[in-house]
Every structure is written in C-alpha cells, then in structure tokens.
Design an enzyme around this catalytic site. Structure first.
Site, PDB file in Angstrom:
ATOM      1  CG  ASN A  44     -41.361  -0.847 -15.161  1.00 30.29           C
ATOM      2  OD1 ASN A  44     -42.193  -0.523 -14.329  1.00 30.29           O
ATOM      3  ND2 ASN A  44     -41.362  -2.047 -15.730  1.00 30.29           N
ATOM      4  CD  GLU A  46     -42.252  -4.175 -19.736  1.00 31.04           C
ATOM      5  OE1 GLU A  46     -41.809  -4.792 -18.766  1.00 31.04           O
ATOM      6  OE2 GLU A  46     -43.159  -4.647 -20.474  1.00 31.04           O
ATOM      7  CB  CYS A  55     -34.975   1.144 -15.298  1.00 32.16           C
ATOM      8  SG  CYS A  55     -34.288  -0.302 -16.122  1.00 32.16           S
ATOM      9  CD  GLU A  57     -34.382   1.302 -10.656  1.00 34.12           C
ATOM     10  OE1 GLU A  57     -35.215   1.293 -11.605  1.00 34.12           O
ATOM     11  OE2 GLU A  57     -33.835   0.271 -10.237  1.00 34.12           O
ATOM     12  CB  CYS A  89     -30.811  -3.217 -14.089  1.00 33.64           C
ATOM     13  SG  CYS A  89     -30.877  -1.630 -14.954  1.00 33.64           S
ATOM     14  CB  CYS A  92     -30.758   1.556 -12.585  1.00 33.12           C
ATOM     15  SG  CYS A  92     -32.131   1.665 -13.762  1.00 33.12           S
TER      16      CYS A  92
END
Length: 130
Positions: A44, A46, A55, A57, A89, A92
């Site tokens: 990830n 940010e 993310c 994934e 999430c 994803c």
C-alpha cells in the site's frame, strides 16, 4: 496450476515491509500469482489526500498489467502485520474479479493458519462485462 500459499504469503509479508503508510501506520503487502507461474508483489502507498492512496492488491495487479501480463490471475495473497486475515477492500475485490472471476484469496490468521476464499465468496454480485 499449483498454488503454494505459504510462499505467496511470505512474499506478501516482505512486500508489506516496503509499504508507505505514514498516516494509518497500517502496512499491507500482496502477492499476485498468474496462470503462467509469474508473481507480482505490491504494497500500500498512502497519500495525504487519503482517497488517492493505493492498496497493495491493486498495486501488485497494476505492476503485472504494466509489465504486459496477459495471463489470468490465479490467486492473490494479502498480508498485514497489523491484523489477521487482512481481507481486500471492496475496490480491490472488484479489481481482482476483473482479472479472474475464479481467483483465490489467500489470508493468514493469528495462529499462522492459512485461509483461502474465492473471489466469488467475497464479491458475489460483482460488476463485469457479463
């Protein structure tokens, strides 16, 4: 295609160490396995504008696409040192189903027991071209 969940989780764990998570401190790594045996990892990343964060994934899948990968996604392992069974999430999950409607999601619980789910279990009514 033989899936080695322990190896995929190990690679996802190594990817999580590279995460850029100064805001949440919630590091995540992912390892995507494709039908031709290739693997791509992601972490990830940010951003101060939180909605612009990426993310793990999606990062792993995007790396594969950028590398010209045409093979079908078989499985993706997701790992975070911050929690057990770090589920993808919703965004994803939609990305995963875009590249394989039958992909396996590989997670690990606090006792290091490996758990596998199908993307259909996690996103039963996905949005697809079908």
């Amino acid at each position: 295609m033989q899936i080695n969940p322990k190896n995929l989780l190990k690679l996802a764990s190594e990817a999580a160490e590279k995460a850029y998570a100064p805001y949440s401190k919630f590091k995540v790594g992912a390892c995507a396995l494709f039908e031709d045996g290739s693997v791509y990892t992601g972490c990830n990343v940010e951003n101060a504008s939180y909605g612009l964060s990426l993310c793990a994934e999606r990062n792993a899948i995007a790396k594969a696409v950028a590398d010209g990968k045409n093979a079908r996604l078989v499985a993706i392992a997701v790992y975070s040192p911050n929690c057990e069974k770090c589920f993808p999430c919703g965004a994803c999950r939609q990305w995963i189903v875009e590249f394989a409607k039958d992909a396996k999601i590989i997670l690990q619980d606090k006792d290091n027991e490996i758990k596998e789910f199908s993307i259909q279990e996690l996103l039963p009514y996905s949005f697809t071209l079908d």
